[in-house]
Design an enzyme around this catalytic site. Structure first.
Site, PDB file in Angstrom:
ATOM      1  N   GLY A  81      45.511 -34.953  -6.793  1.00  0.00           N
ATOM      2  CA  GLY A  81      44.855 -35.930  -7.659  1.00  0.00           C
ATOM      3  C   GLY A  81      43.473 -35.465  -8.036  1.00  0.00           C
ATOM      4  O   GLY A  81      43.003 -34.414  -7.595  1.00  0.00           O
TER       5      GLY A  81
ATOM      6  N   GLY B  83      36.502 -38.545  -7.743  1.00  0.00           N
ATOM      7  CA  GLY B  83      35.230 -38.792  -8.397  1.00  0.00           C
ATOM      8  C   GLY B  83      34.593 -37.548  -8.973  1.00  0.00           C
ATOM      9  O   GLY B  83      34.187 -37.527 -10.121  1.00  0.00           O
ATOM     10  N   PHE B  84      34.539 -36.477  -8.204  1.00  0.00           N
ATOM     11  CA  PHE B  84      33.864 -35.304  -8.757  1.00  0.00           C
ATOM     12  C   PHE B  84      34.575 -34.015  -8.366  1.00  0.00           C
ATOM     13  O   PHE B  84      33.970 -33.004  -8.071  1.00  0.00           O
ATOM     14  CB  PHE B  84      32.392 -35.265  -8.335  1.00  0.00           C
TER      15      PHE B  84
ATOM     16  N   VAL C  22      41.752 -32.549  -5.929  1.00  0.00           N
ATOM     17  CA  VAL C  22      42.228 -32.437  -4.548  1.00  0.00           C
ATOM     18  C   VAL C  22      43.584 -31.737  -4.534  1.00  0.00           C
ATOM     19  O   VAL C  22      44.467 -32.069  -5.329  1.00  0.00           O
ATOM     20  CB  VAL C  22      42.366 -33.830  -3.900  1.00  0.00           C
TER      21      VAL C  22
ATOM     22  N   LYS D 220      39.509 -30.473  -1.257  1.00  0.00           N
ATOM     23  CA  LYS D 220      38.857 -30.974  -2.471  1.00  0.00           C
ATOM     24  C   LYS D 220      37.952 -29.897  -3.027  1.00  0.00           C
ATOM     25  O   LYS D 220      37.046 -29.418  -2.364  1.00  0.00           O
ATOM     26  CB  LYS D 220      38.041 -32.220  -2.156  1.00  0.00           C
TER      27      LYS D 220
ATOM     28  N   ASP E 268      31.905 -46.889  -3.855  1.00  0.00           N
ATOM     29  CA  ASP E 268      33.061 -46.739  -4.736  1.00  0.00           C
ATOM     30  C   ASP E 268      34.331 -47.202  -4.033  1.00  0.00           C
ATOM     31  O   ASP E 268      35.324 -46.512  -4.020  1.00  0.00           O
ATOM     32  CB  ASP E 268      33.171 -45.290  -5.223  1.00  0.00           C
TER      33      ASP E 268
END
Ligand SMILES: *[C@@H]1O[C@H](CO)[C@@H](O)[C@H](O)[C@H]1NC(C)=O
Ligand SMILES: *[C@@H]1O[C@H](CO)[C@@H](O)[C@H](O)[C@H]1NC(C)=O
Ligand SMILES: *[C@@H]1O[C@H](CO)[C@@H](O)[C@H](O)[C@H]1NC(C)=O
Ligand SMILES: *[C@@H]1O[C@H](CO)[C@@H](O)[C@H](O)[C@H]1NC(C)=O
Ligand SMILES: *[C@@H]1O[C@H](CO)[C@@H](O)[C@H](O)[C@H]1NC(C)=O
Ligand SMILES: *[C@@H]1O[C@H](CO)[C@@H](O)[C@H](O)[C@H]1NC(C)=O
Ligand SMILES: *[C@@H]1O[C@H](CO)[C@@H](O)[C@H](O)[C@H]1NC(C)=O
Ligand SMILES: *[C@@H]1O[C@H](CO)[C@@H](O)[C@H](O)[C@H]1NC(C)=O
Ligand SMILES: *[C@@H]1O[C@H](CO)[C@@H](O)[C@H](O)[C@H]1NC(C)=O
Ligand SMILES: *[C@@H]1O[C@H](CO)[C@@H](O)[C@H](O)[C@H]1NC(C)=O
Ligand SMILES: *[C@@H]1O[C@H](CO)[C@@H](O)[C@H](O)[C@H]1NC(C)=O
Length: 653
Positions: A340, A343-344, A347, A360, A461
């Site tokens: 997926g 956020g930044f 992964v 990640k 978040d």
């Protein structure tokens, strides 16, 4: 040493040579603006962003109405293009874009513009009549270096033609050409898609604007305009817009751009000099690289000693990995192993020995990569709690940041609770017991962050896609990319310049102030509980527009009508204890109280979820959002001090 200087010289010389032979051209086609488009755009002005697959040039309606007024925004393509050069080359371009403008107030304001500009700065103060084109103090000054085709939806000063026209602006918004659209049967602000074509011929200096109607390009105006006279050699292209006290949604839904890549007539010697330099350069580089590799082997891995120092502080620190190990583990970051996009970063699933991990890869494009990386590693490295995703290790090599986490086979919570996603059609609906245990686990993790560590840690978040599930469906809170530690003693709020967080989960006050607090985390957690109980997405936060889309309003309305239980996910088919369900729904509403002072602390939330306390009472009618919020009354303050409310400890204003 000498070698390095020589190599540098060669590089410079060759770039010069190549620069003379090649002219950059810009060519792109965005058929929509999904999240991945953001990597190619400059929109770090918090007023412009991508939302609903469009560029929202000015603030969209997910915030409070106050956040929309008197704003200007700009979005530019990341790379500039060569408009002209000293040798007399003049570029041509064609661009096509689709606009959609919708009134938020009646009448709306102010409009948007397609711009060519010398500067990549998107943070300019040009609200109201200035359309994000020029700042008032640069009106009609050559410093502005901006040419715009304006789509003006408000007559905001005397010379402004009307509230529905196209204009050509050079370093000002006082247009050289203004063409009304009403008699063409076009209404810019009618919330319909308007396809615009702009054609510029660099040789004839002919700038023509067309509107597409019934598959025909209708010319709106055509003007001889020597753009190189106003603009520097390299220009950025994009959109700007503004609002005044009158507001509207200024959207760009698609955008294609094409400019010429024209060969220059080079003097013949270039054809000899460039290849010779090229060969010399290759030899130079080979040698240089060989030398550098040797140095790098010792140096590069320690290129950021501060990171290592930071991490070594903790004895239980995560392990340091070699890039090579991680590359192998993930099959060279194969798209097949992609789990997926967070956020930044992206992964990937990886295999190490017989263990599965999640790797990640922090996006190089994220400008705050380094800071975020340090924040994430320091924060997570120190945390140990059953319901937090465990950080196994990290890597910083080749200027690339990577984080290695435990692998969680069941993925994220969102795919189990939303029915409108294809994948979940096959997944059986998650039972109420599991849902309750998942949110309790998540509450445990957040309570630990807020109250269980030395320093209060904000998550910032919280959302269902950040709650991961292990093989036994235990919740694990992940993605601390946005976490920053705040000290209890010296700071009441941690403020950020840019607005992070996910729309739909953001407390009304954080949209307004851009600040994150313990209470905004609790708000997001409230949204999470409601989502899980109702099986629906949080929806827009727009107060007027999509009122019923907003989960808080929707549940609160049902609560007022005494039908709270009707909010329960129908896919559960009533298979739950009604007392528990009602308690969770009310708790969700309490967490989403518009007044941050009235939200419960995570400690209380956890007690309620564990059945150790009653859900805090909520009024039948949803209270209006007010800013600044009313402080708690003395009576309430007594109670909340007794309950160790974090807000009073932190001394909220
Ligand atoms: C995003 O849009 C581009 C086209 O503009 C498309 O190629 C790409 O597949 C889209 N990505 C996602 C995740 O939808
Ligand atoms: C905006 O982003 C660009 C590159 O992504 C960066 O060079 C620039 O400094 C940023 N500006 C601001 C104000 O953050
Ligand atoms: C390009 O434009 C400049 C003026 O902006 C002009 O002097 C020059 O002759 C043009 N070059 C060509 C090849 O038309
Ligand atoms: C722009 O479009 C016109 C008409 O289709 C075409 O003649 C011209 O070559 C195009 N220019 C560029 C830069 O694509
Ligand atoms: C824009 O204006 C506001 C208030 O008028 C000011 O605080 C801010 O610094 C200005 N920003 C820039 C980039 O000039
Ligand atoms: C901006 O410049 C234009 C063109 O010179 C001028 O007509 C207009 O009055 C100026 N407006 C302001 C507010 O300075
Ligand atoms: C354009 O459409 C909007 C929304 O329907 C309407 O309020 C406005 O009066 C229209 N403007 C013109 C110039 O027709
Ligand atoms: C500019 O080009 C358009 C078509 O591309 C043409 O209709 C128009 O006459 C030209 N304008 C001038 C002034 O040459
Ligand atoms: C915008 O509204 C505020 C508050 O109502 C008022 O003080 C201000 O003068 C208005 N500004 C303009 C440009 O109308
Ligand atoms: C952009 O891509 C879409 C879809 O591939 C295509 O229909 C459209 O013609 C393209 N636009 C331009 C200007 O090339
Ligand atoms: C862009 O223009 C060039 C010529 O100017 C043409 O060869 C190319 O096909 C165009 N590309 C698109 C996507 O229109």
């Amino acid at each position: 040493m000498l070698l390095r200087v020589a190599a540098k010289f060669l590089i410079a010389a060759t770039l010069l040579g190549v620069g003379l032979t090649r002219v950059e051209c810009l060519n792109f086609n965005f058929t929509e603006f999904n999240d991945s488009a953001g990597d190619q755009l400059i929109l770090n002005d918090s007023n412009s962003r991508l939302f609903y697959d469009a560029i929202q040039v000015t603030p969209d309606s997910s915030g409070a109405p106050e956040a929309m007024i008197q704003k200007s925004g700009r979005t530019l393509y990341e790379k500039p293009f060569r408009l002209w050069n000293r040798k007399g080359f003049n570029s041509s371009f064609n661009t096509t874009f689709v606009l959609n403008i919708k009134y938020q107030t009646h009448p709306g304001g102010e409009g948007l513009a397609f711009i060519l500009t010398g500067s990549s700065n998107v943070n300019i103060n040009a609200s109201g009549q200035w359309l994000g084109v020029v700042e008032p103090q640069k009106n009609d000054s050559s410093q502005a270096q901006t040419v715009a085709i304006e789509f003006d939806t408000r007559k905001s000063y005397e010379e402004d033609l009307d509230d529905n026209h196209v204009g050509l602006d050079v370093n000002t918004v006082y247009s050289r050409v203004q063409v009304p659209l009403t008699n063409l049967g076009v209404n810019l602000s009618s919330n319909s898609d308007i396809r615009v074509h702009v054609r510029y011929d660099g040789e004839l200096k002919n700038l023509t604007v067309f509107l597409e109607m019934a598959d025909k390009k209708i010319p709106v105006f055509s003007e001889i305009s020597d753009l190189p006279a106003y603009l520097p050699k390299k220009v950025y292209v994009g959109f700007s817009g503004s609002t005044s006290n009158y507001t509207q949604l200024n959207c760009v839904k698609s955008w294609a751009f094409n400019s010429t890549d024209k060969e220059d007539d080079n003097p013949f010697w270039i054809w000899i000099v460039v290849p010779v330099l090229g060969v010399a350069l290759l030899v130079g580089i080979a040698f240089f690289v060989y030398r550098k590799r040797k140095i790098d082997r010792e140096k590069l891995e320690d290129a950021c000693p501060s990171i290592e120092e930071v991490i070594k502080v903790s004895s239980t620190a995560p392990r340091k990995f070699k890039f090579e190990e991680l590359r192998k583990a993930t099959g060279n970051f194969s798209p097949k192993n992609k789990l997926g996009k967070g956020g930044f970063g992206t992964v990937y699933k990886g295999v190490m020995g017989n263990k599965l991990v999640a790797v990640k890869k922090v996006s190089k494009k994220s400008t705050q990569g380094k800071t975020e990386f340090i924040a994430e590693v320091t924060t997570i490295g120190k945390l140990h709690q059953r319901n937090l995703v465990k950080l196994i290790g990290w890597c910083y090599e080749r200027r690339q940041f990577l984080l290695v986490y435990e692998y969680l086979p069941n993925g994220s919570l969102d795919k189990f609770i939303f029915c409108d996603e294809k994948s979940s059609m096959e997944e059986s609906t998650m039972s109420w017991e599991t849902r309750l245990s998942v949110v309790t686990g998540a509450a445990q993790a957040l309570d630990y962050l807020h109250n269980g560590c030395e320093e209060t840690i904000l998550h910032r978040d919280i959302k269902s896609s950040n709650i991961m599930l292990d093989s036994e469906f235990n919740a694990k809170l992940g993605d601390f990319g946005l976490a920053r530690t705040i000290k209890l003693s010296d700071q009441t709020h941690h403020s950020t310049k840019e607005l992070s967080g996910t729309p739909g989960y953001m407390a009304p006050e954080s949209i307004l102030t851009g600040r994150f607090t313990i209470e905004t985390d609790v708000y997001a957690f409230g949204i999470l509980i409601l989502e899980v109980a109702c099986g629906r997405k949080p929806g827009s936060q727009n107060q007027q527009d999509n009122y019923s889309c907003n989960i808080v309003n929707w549940v609160w309305d049902l609560h007022r009508e005494g039908r709270t239980l009707d909010a329960a996910d129908s896919r559960l088919e009533g298979d739950f204890a009604t007392g528990d369900m009602e308690c969770v729904l009310i708790l969700g509403l309490a967490c989403c109280h518009p007044n941050p002072h009235k939200r419960p602390s995570m400690k209380i939330v956890l007690q309620v979820l564990k059945g150790e306390a009653e859900a805090p009472p909520v009024p039948n009618e949803r209270p209006a959002f007010m800013w600044p919020p009313l402080p708690p009354s003395f009576k309430e303050l007594d109670i909340s001090l007794g309950q160790l409310s974090p807000f009073s400890e932190l001394g909220g204003r």
